[in-house]
Design a protein around this motif. Sequence first.
Motif, PDB file in Angstrom:
ATOM      1  N   ALA A  44       0.834  -1.202   0.000  1.00 28.59           N
ATOM      2  CA  ALA A  44       0.000   0.000   0.000  1.00 28.59           C
ATOM      3  C   ALA A  44       0.871   1.254   0.000  1.00 28.59           C
ATOM      4  N   GLY A  48       0.908   3.942  -3.038  1.00 26.04           N
ATOM      5  CA  GLY A  48       0.639   5.342  -2.714  1.00 26.04           C
ATOM      6  C   GLY A  48       1.775   6.261  -3.138  1.00 26.04           C
ATOM      7  N   VAL A  51       1.813   6.811  -6.923  1.00 24.01           N
ATOM      8  CA  VAL A  51       0.796   7.776  -7.346  1.00 24.01           C
ATOM      9  C   VAL A  51       1.258   9.199  -7.055  1.00 24.01           C
ATOM     10  N   THR A  79      -6.433   2.619  -9.097  1.00 22.53           N
ATOM     11  CA  THR A  79      -7.459   2.844  -8.076  1.00 22.53           C
ATOM     12  C   THR A  79      -7.026   3.948  -7.113  1.00 22.53           C
ATOM     13  N   TRP A  80      -5.778   3.876  -6.683  1.00 23.93           N
ATOM     14  CA  TRP A  80      -5.254   4.915  -5.786  1.00 23.93           C
ATOM     15  C   TRP A  80      -5.177   6.249  -6.503  1.00 23.93           C
ATOM     16  N   GLN A  83      -8.535   8.029  -6.564  1.00 23.77           N
ATOM     17  CA  GLN A  83      -8.850   8.629  -5.262  1.00 23.77           C
ATOM     18  C   GLN A  83      -8.001   9.859  -5.000  1.00 23.77           C
ATOM     19  N   TYR A  84      -6.744   9.817  -5.375  1.00 18.79           N
ATOM     20  CA  TYR A  84      -5.835  10.950  -5.172  1.00 18.79           C
ATOM     21  C   TYR A  84      -6.270  12.133  -6.039  1.00 18.79           C
TER      22      TYR A  84
END
Length: 86
Positions: A44, A48, A51, A79-80, A83-84
């Motif tokens: 994760a 993160g 990204v 996916t991240w 969201q970011y």
Amino acid sequence: GDRVAVMLPLLNSRWGAAADFVSVKADLVAKLDNNADFAEVASALLVGSTVIQAFSNLKDRPKANHKILIQAGAGGVGTWAIQYAK
């Protein structure tokens, strides 16, 4: 001691993660739940940071109400990124 995960500085850093011990600022350390799996937490953090690095390399920063294309948005990084971007 507490189980922790550390996000080493990403950009413009000479730090490496293949050390037995590392000294970091407290705001880079997160306490882990006893049930957290180290491999899942590490993945994760890597996703993160990927990204964040990708967005920091954009020539033009997206602004409110702008549209951005994120290819492969169903994958881990995508996916991240979605969201970011929100």
